[in-house]
Design a protein around this motif. Structure first.
Motif, mmCIF file in Angstrom:
data_model
loop_
_atom_site.group_PDB
_atom_site.id
_atom_site.type_symbol
_atom_site.label_atom_id
_atom_site.label_comp_id
_atom_site.label_asym_id
_atom_site.label_seq_id
_atom_site.Cartn_x
_atom_site.Cartn_y
_atom_site.Cartn_z
ATOM 1 N N PRO A 249 0.821 -1.222 0.000
ATOM 2 C CA PRO A 249 0.000 0.000 0.000
ATOM 3 C C PRO A 249 0.847 1.261 0.000
ATOM 4 C CG PRO A 249 0.020 -1.005 2.185
ATOM 5 C CD PRO A 249 0.672 -1.995 1.255
ATOM 6 N N ASP A 250 0.342 2.286 -0.700
ATOM 7 C CA ASP A 250 1.004 3.596 -0.702
ATOM 8 C C ASP A 250 0.633 4.403 0.534
ATOM 9 O OD1 ASP A 250 2.101 3.310 -3.405
ATOM 10 O OD2 ASP A 250 0.016 3.492 -4.060
ATOM 11 N N VAL A 251 -0.576 4.172 1.035
ATOM 12 C CA VAL A 251 -1.111 4.911 2.180
ATOM 13 C C VAL A 251 -1.832 3.917 3.091
ATOM 14 C CG1 VAL A 251 -2.814 6.629 2.936
ATOM 15 C CG2 VAL A 251 -1.370 7.103 0.963
ATOM 16 N N ILE A 252 -1.750 4.158 4.379
ATOM 17 C CA ILE A 252 -2.497 3.358 5.351
ATOM 18 C C ILE A 252 -3.484 4.267 6.068
ATOM 19 C CG2 ILE A 252 -2.360 2.011 7.491
ATOM 20 C CD1 ILE A 252 0.427 1.085 6.558
ATOM 21 N N LEU A 253 -4.736 3.867 6.063
ATOM 22 C CA LEU A 253 -5.754 4.522 6.880
ATOM 23 C C LEU A 253 -5.859 3.750 8.188
ATOM 24 C CD1 LEU A 253 -8.632 5.097 4.280
ATOM 25 C CD2 LEU A 253 -6.896 6.739 5.024
ATOM 26 N N MET A 254 -5.754 4.444 9.294
ATOM 27 C CA MET A 254 -5.817 3.794 10.594
ATOM 28 C C MET A 254 -7.025 4.314 11.356
ATOM 29 S SD MET A 254 -2.914 3.647 13.589
ATOM 30 C CE MET A 254 -1.805 2.686 12.548
ATOM 31 N N VAL A 255 -7.872 3.402 11.801
ATOM 32 C CA VAL A 255 -9.107 3.790 12.474
ATOM 33 C C VAL A 255 -8.841 4.092 13.940
ATOM 34 C CG1 VAL A 255 -11.470 3.142 13.038
ATOM 35 C CG2 VAL A 255 -10.462 2.397 10.874
ATOM 36 N N ASP A 256 -9.274 5.249 14.361
ATOM 37 C CA ASP A 256 -9.135 5.710 15.740
ATOM 38 C C ASP A 256 -10.475 5.563 16.449
ATOM 39 O OD1 ASP A 256 -8.601 6.975 18.126
ATOM 40 O OD2 ASP A 256 -8.412 8.982 17.270
ATOM 41 N N TYR A 257 -10.476 4.743 17.503
ATOM 42 C CA TYR A 257 -11.682 4.569 18.312
ATOM 43 C C TYR A 257 -11.643 5.420 19.590
ATOM 44 C CZ TYR A 257 -13.144 0.642 15.397
ATOM 45 O OH TYR A 257 -13.562 -0.139 14.337
ATOM 46 N N GLY A 258 -10.729 6.369 19.608
ATOM 47 C CA GLY A 258 -10.619 7.235 20.774
ATOM 48 C C GLY A 258 -9.485 6.859 21.700
ATOM 49 N N LYS A 259 -8.864 5.712 21.447
ATOM 50 C CA LYS A 259 -7.713 5.285 22.235
ATOM 51 C C LYS A 259 -6.994 4.165 21.476
ATOM 52 C CE LYS A 259 -10.742 2.198 24.886
ATOM 53 N NZ LYS A 259 -11.230 1.833 26.231
ATOM 54 N N GLY A 260 -5.708 4.015 21.759
ATOM 55 C CA GLY A 260 -4.950 2.920 21.163
ATOM 56 C C GLY A 260 -4.273 3.210 19.848
ATOM 57 N N VAL A 261 -4.369 4.446 19.340
ATOM 58 C CA VAL A 261 -3.758 4.747 18.051
ATOM 59 C C VAL A 261 -2.236 4.655 18.125
ATOM 60 C CG1 VAL A 261 -3.338 6.575 16.357
ATOM 61 C CG2 VAL A 261 -5.647 6.128 17.142
ATOM 62 N N ILE A 285 0.520 7.632 6.840
ATOM 63 C CA ILE A 285 -0.547 7.016 7.631
ATOM 64 C C ILE A 285 -1.521 8.107 8.032
ATOM 65 C CG2 ILE A 285 -1.112 5.743 9.731
ATOM 66 C CD1 ILE A 285 1.735 4.570 9.635
ATOM 67 N N TYR A 286 -2.761 7.918 7.673
ATOM 68 C CA TYR A 286 -3.788 8.923 7.943
ATOM 69 C C TYR A 286 -4.796 8.358 8.933
ATOM 70 C CZ TYR A 286 -7.254 12.573 7.210
ATOM 71 O OH TYR A 286 -8.137 13.612 7.402
ATOM 72 N N ILE A 287 -5.029 9.107 10.004
ATOM 73 C CA ILE A 287 -5.947 8.667 11.058
ATOM 74 C C ILE A 287 -7.373 9.042 10.681
ATOM 75 C CG2 ILE A 287 -6.496 8.752 13.512
ATOM 76 C CD1 ILE A 287 -3.731 7.576 12.843
ATOM 77 N N VAL A 288 -8.240 8.045 10.678
ATOM 78 C CA VAL A 288 -9.664 8.271 10.439
ATOM 79 C C VAL A 288 -10.438 7.771 11.646
ATOM 80 C CG1 VAL A 288 -9.525 8.138 7.925
ATOM 81 C CG2 VAL A 288 -9.888 6.038 9.243
ATOM 82 N N HIS A 289 -11.680 8.204 11.740
ATOM 83 C CA HIS A 289 -12.524 7.776 12.854
ATOM 84 C C HIS A 289 -13.561 6.773 12.362
ATOM 85 C CE1 HIS A 289 -10.873 10.713 15.694
ATOM 86 N NE2 HIS A 289 -10.784 11.518 14.641
ATOM 87 N N TYR A 290 -14.091 6.035 13.306
ATOM 88 C CA TYR A 290 -15.073 4.993 12.997
ATOM 89 C C TYR A 290 -16.215 5.533 12.152
ATOM 90 C CZ TYR A 290 -19.043 1.903 13.981
ATOM 91 O OH TYR A 290 -20.152 1.104 13.873
ATOM 92 N N ASP A 291 -16.735 6.694 12.526
ATOM 93 C CA ASP A 291 -17.880 7.245 11.796
ATOM 94 C C ASP A 291 -17.473 7.881 10.468
ATOM 95 O OD1 ASP A 291 -16.588 9.012 13.492
ATOM 96 O OD2 ASP A 291 -18.314 10.286 13.801
ATOM 97 N N ASP A 292 -16.159 8.058 10.238
ATOM 98 C CA ASP A 292 -15.707 8.472 8.915
ATOM 99 C C ASP A 292 -15.892 7.342 7.902
ATOM 100 O OD1 ASP A 292 -14.810 10.943 9.875
ATOM 101 O OD2 ASP A 292 -12.758 10.227 10.165
ATOM 102 N N MET A 293 -15.721 6.101 8.367
ATOM 103 C CA MET A 293 -15.650 4.949 7.485
ATOM 104 C C MET A 293 -16.916 4.104 7.457
ATOM 105 S SD MET A 293 -12.655 4.914 5.954
ATOM 106 C CE MET A 293 -12.955 6.672 5.727
ATOM 107 N N THR A 294 -17.861 4.385 8.318
ATOM 108 C CA THR A 294 -19.157 3.714 8.296
ATOM 109 C C THR A 294 -20.203 4.748 7.870
ATOM 110 O OG1 THR A 294 -19.442 4.169 10.668
ATOM 111 C CG2 THR A 294 -18.553 2.014 10.060
ATOM 112 N N PRO A 295 -21.355 4.320 7.356
ATOM 113 C CA PRO A 295 -22.318 5.293 6.820
ATOM 114 C C PRO A 295 -22.713 6.348 7.842
ATOM 115 C CG PRO A 295 -22.938 3.062 6.201
ATOM 116 C CD PRO A 295 -21.819 2.928 7.196
ATOM 117 N N SER A 296 -22.384 7.594 7.560
ATOM 118 C CA SER A 296 -22.716 8.703 8.457
ATOM 119 C C SER A 296 -22.483 10.011 7.724
ATOM 120 C CB SER A 296 -21.858 8.665 9.728
ATOM 121 O OG SER A 296 -20.646 9.369 9.556
ATOM 122 N N PRO A 297 -23.006 11.118 8.241
ATOM 123 C CA PRO A 297 -22.712 12.424 7.634
ATOM 124 C C PRO A 297 -21.227 12.752 7.592
ATOM 125 C CG PRO A 297 -24.596 12.589 9.106
ATOM 126 C CD PRO A 297 -24.009 11.226 9.329
#
Length: 316
Positions: A249-261, A285-297
């Motif tokens: 991969p050229d880029v890694i998206l890492m999901v942040d659940y508020g702790k453990g990043v 490496i780009y930090i994303v949040h759970y609601d960024d990656m699941t259906p949401s506004p």
């Protein structure tokens, strides 16, 4: 009293200027669900679905939330929008909890508050007189048709909530705004080459990631990337670190659940298979949040931010 004019194509023939005529019928995983009256004690599961409701200012009609703090650390903005709405279950609610709360509408999904064969399903809720609507992205987990996900999953769910709560006009305006923002990104990225993206949700022995049928894969595409596991024939599943490393991969998206990043970052930097990967070595490496990656506004600003990270030279 604020008045709205509603056009209810496919739902009812006519809506008055002052209020929607109940009952209304909406589709949920292909099944008709009748809503007899505007919900007053709704329960909404998970951060992403709560944000859909909050974007329509439905807080006065929400009795409780479920599945918020059991996995995530809610943001200050989310907590502010939540206000005094209680969380009646930190993870999945039980049927007993929903009945005891006098719930008159439940919005959740398969593996988002409901499990196949569990005690909370549309069928068990209906037996208690509680109508429910299932998050569209999750329908395939209950045997739904395998279709490549698009943002129509989000758009249609938002409009469906608008119909249920007599907020259809507002829902359609929101969706039109979202569509315009996504189209703007598409135009700006129309001549770029898609980079390879790995989404690292969780897991050390085996990484948990997005597959072909996760909306996250479509969000990557709209941002100018391609999911390296686009051939994984599921929405979310486990893979091997060997397969991640081989796909480079050229880029890694890492999901942040508020702790453990930080722990996940350190794990990647010391993993024998990943530490030489270009994305890890170059800190792509780009930090994303759970609601960024699941259906949401949050999908819409997430696309804009990821596009800028993937292709900064094209987004200036």
């Amino acid at each position: 009293m604020r008045k709205y004019l509603y056009v209810c194509i496919g739902i009812i023939a006519f809506c008055s200027k002052s209020a929607l005529a109940y009952p209304v019928t909406v589709k949920s995983c292909g099944t008709d669900v009748k809503i007899e009256h505007q919900p007053r004690r709704a329960v909404i599961h998970d951060i992403n679905m709560a944000e859909m409701a909050f974007s329509l200012h439905l807080q006065p009609y929400i009795y409780g939330l479920t599945g918020i703090s059991g996995w995530n650390t809610p943001s200050k903005d989310f907590k502010q929008q939540q206000g005094r709405i209680p969380e009646i279950a930190t993870r999945y609610p039980t049927l007993e909890q929903l009945v005891a709360s006098q719930t008159d509408f439940f919005f959740a999904g398969w593996n988002y508050g409901m499990r196949i064969g569990g005690d909370v399903t549309p069928e068990t809720l209906a037996q208690q007189g509680i109508p429910s609507v299932v998050l569209s992205e999750s329908c395939l987990r209950a045997g739904g048709k395998l279709e490549l996900p698009t943002l129509d999953l989000l758009y249609n769910d938002e409009i469906r909530l608008g119909i249920i709560f007599n907020r259809e006009e507002l829902a359609r305006k929101l969706v039109e705004n979202w569509k315009g923002r996504v189209e703007n990104i598409r135009i700006r990225l129309r001549k770029i080459y898609n980079i390879k993206v790995f989404l690292y949700d969780s897991g050390e022995d085996q990484p948990f990631t997005a597959g072909r049928y996760a909306l996250a894969s479509e969000l990557m595409r709209l941002s100018g990337g391609v999911n390296i596991f686009d051939d994984l024939q599921t929405n979310w599943g486990v893979v091997s670190w060997e397969s991640v490393a081989m796909r480079e991969p050229d880029v890694i998206l890492m999901v942040d659940y508020g702790k453990g990043v930080e722990q996940k970052l350190e794990f990647l930097r010391h993993n024998s298979l990943m530490k030489e990967n270009a994305a890890v070595k170059n800190n792509k490496i780009y930090i994303v949040h759970y609601d960024d990656m699941t259906p949401s506004p949050q999908n819409i600003p997430a696309i804009e931010k990821m596009a800028l990270f993937f292709h900064p030279e094209m987004m200036k």
